[in-house]
Design an enzyme around this catalytic site. Structure first.
Site, short mmCIF file in Angstrom:
data_model
loop_
_atom_site.label_atom_id
_atom_site.label_comp_id
_atom_site.label_asym_id
_atom_site.label_seq_id
_atom_site.Cartn_x
_atom_site.Cartn_y
_atom_site.Cartn_z
N HIS A 80 0.76 -1.16 0.04
CA HIS A 80 -0.01 0.02 -0.07
C HIS A 80 0.89 1.41 0.07
O HIS A 80 2.09 1.25 0.39
CB HIS A 80 -0.85 0.00 1.23
CG HIS A 80 -1.98 -0.72 1.00
ND1 HIS A 80 -2.68 -1.55 2.18
CD2 HIS A 80 -2.60 -1.52 -0.15
CE1 HIS A 80 -3.67 -2.29 1.80
NE2 HIS A 80 -3.77 -2.29 0.46
N LYS A 88 4.89 1.35 0.87
CA LYS A 88 6.05 1.18 -0.30
C LYS A 88 7.30 1.51 -0.01
O LYS A 88 8.22 0.77 -0.32
CB LYS A 88 5.61 2.16 -1.45
CG LYS A 88 4.42 1.59 -2.20
CD LYS A 88 4.00 2.63 -3.46
CE LYS A 88 2.61 2.21 -4.04
NZ LYS A 88 2.09 0.86 -4.13
N THR A 125 2.48 -5.34 -8.09
CA THR A 125 1.55 -4.53 -8.75
C THR A 125 2.10 -3.25 -9.42
O THR A 125 3.08 -2.83 -8.88
CB THR A 125 0.56 -4.34 -7.67
OG1 THR A 125 1.04 -3.76 -6.51
CG2 THR A 125 -0.54 -5.36 -7.43
N GLY A 126 1.38 -2.57 -10.11
CA GLY A 126 1.68 -1.29 -10.88
C GLY A 126 2.82 -0.42 -10.20
O GLY A 126 4.05 -0.56 -10.72
N THR A 127 2.64 0.49 -9.37
CA THR A 127 3.53 1.59 -9.13
C THR A 127 4.60 0.88 -8.22
O THR A 127 5.86 1.17 -8.37
CB THR A 127 2.71 2.60 -8.04
OG1 THR A 127 1.72 3.13 -8.73
CG2 THR A 127 3.71 3.56 -7.75
N THR A 128 4.32 0.00 -7.45
CA THR A 128 5.26 -0.94 -6.57
C THR A 128 6.20 -1.36 -7.62
O THR A 128 7.51 -1.48 -7.19
CB THR A 128 4.51 -1.86 -5.66
OG1 THR A 128 3.67 -1.32 -4.84
CG2 THR A 128 5.56 -2.75 -4.65
N SER A 143 -1.90 -1.48 -11.12
CA SER A 143 -2.17 -0.83 -9.84
C SER A 143 -3.37 -1.63 -8.98
O SER A 143 -3.94 -2.25 -9.66
CB SER A 143 -2.30 0.53 -9.89
OG SER A 143 -2.61 0.98 -8.51
N GLY A 144 -2.80 -1.91 -7.62
CA GLY A 144 -3.81 -2.57 -6.83
C GLY A 144 -5.20 -2.27 -7.02
O GLY A 144 -6.25 -2.97 -7.33
N ASP A 196 -4.38 -6.31 -7.80
CA ASP A 196 -4.52 -7.32 -6.51
C ASP A 196 -5.27 -8.45 -6.93
O ASP A 196 -4.81 -9.86 -6.54
CB ASP A 196 -5.47 -6.74 -5.44
CG ASP A 196 -4.58 -5.70 -4.55
OD1 ASP A 196 -3.47 -5.44 -4.70
OD2 ASP A 196 -5.33 -4.83 -3.96
N ASP A 248 -1.28 -1.85 5.00
CA ASP A 248 -1.57 -0.65 5.88
C ASP A 248 -2.87 -1.04 6.75
O ASP A 248 -4.01 -0.51 6.28
CB ASP A 248 -1.46 0.83 5.41
CG ASP A 248 -1.44 1.66 6.53
OD1 ASP A 248 -1.68 1.30 7.70
OD2 ASP A 248 -1.06 2.97 6.14
N HIS A 285 -10.38 -0.16 -2.07
CA HIS A 285 -10.38 -1.51 -2.60
C HIS A 285 -10.14 -2.60 -1.61
O HIS A 285 -9.63 -3.72 -2.15
CB HIS A 285 -9.42 -1.49 -3.77
CG HIS A 285 -7.92 -1.52 -3.45
ND1 HIS A 285 -7.53 -0.05 -2.66
CD2 HIS A 285 -6.87 -2.27 -3.25
CE1 HIS A 285 -6.17 -0.45 -2.47
NE2 HIS A 285 -5.77 -1.61 -3.07
N ASP A 341 -10.90 -5.97 -2.47
CA ASP A 341 -9.74 -6.75 -3.42
C ASP A 341 -8.58 -7.35 -2.47
O ASP A 341 -8.21 -8.38 -2.68
CB ASP A 341 -9.33 -5.83 -4.35
CG ASP A 341 -10.38 -5.34 -5.33
OD1 ASP A 341 -11.35 -6.09 -5.55
OD2 ASP A 341 -9.95 -4.26 -5.95
N ARG A 370 -7.40 -14.05 0.76
CA ARG A 370 -7.91 -15.39 0.98
C ARG A 370 -7.28 -16.29 -0.05
O ARG A 370 -7.10 -17.34 0.24
CB ARG A 370 -9.35 -14.96 0.56
CG ARG A 370 -10.29 -16.35 0.71
CD ARG A 370 -11.78 -16.08 0.53
NE ARG A 370 -12.33 -15.30 -0.50
CZ ARG A 370 -12.53 -13.96 -0.54
NH1 ARG A 370 -12.66 -13.25 0.42
NH2 ARG A 370 -12.83 -13.12 -1.62
#
Length: 162
Positions: free
Chosen positions: A28, A32, A54-57, A74-75, A80, A100, A107, A110, A116
């Protein structure tokens, strides 16, 4: 392997993890910097594994680590869920997700679905730096490993008398 639970047989199957793991890294926004710092510290260990993010990460990690990262959306835009689908398909076998717990997320469903999927498919999950440190330093990280999961082959037929 068969285990009995409440008069029902639960058949389990082994899903092999190769020596080089397929690791998903997710964080999150507030986490990051912590994930990037952790990944820099563990760069050499991560470099011989296949890393998804995921995207930005993923963009941040690729820039900071200088290794190839398979970047998804991106999440909040479906990343996600993409990671969760890859877990279900056996493409990803390890999840490091610095989330966090004190920040509300639009989201959030998600995020819960992703966690899960990791539990359903019995993949290792690290949700904070301490657990990520313990898991990545485990001798099992550089060995083949068979994880056990329930055999879900008959699951679609449940209670349908098919």
């Amino acid at each position: 392997m068969v285990r009995q639970l409440d008069d029902k047989l639960m058949i389990q199957k082994k899903i092999p993890m190769e020596r080089d793991k397929k690791i998903a890294l997710v964080a999150h926004d507030n986490k990051k910097p912590d994930l990037v710092e952790w990944a820099q510290y563990n760069r050499d260990l991560l470099a011989h594994h296949k890393v998804y993010a995921t995207g930005t990460t993923g963009t941040l990690l690729e820039k900071e680590l200088g290794i190839d990262i398979i970047k998804l959306r991106s999440g909040p835009l479906g990343g996600d869920q993409q990671i969760g689908a890859r877990i279900a398909d056996g493409v990803i076998d390890f999840l490091i997700f610095f989330w966090d717990p004190l920040e509300p997320m639009p989201h959030d469903p998600d995020v819960k679905a992703l966690l899960r999927m990791a539990v359903v498919w019995n993949i290792p999950i690290a949700c904070n730096r301490a657990s990520a440190d313990f898991m990545i330093s485990s001798p099992l990280m550089d060995e083949e490993y068979n994880r056990l999961v329930p055999d879900y082959e008959d699951y679609p037929k449940r209670n349908l008398n098919l």
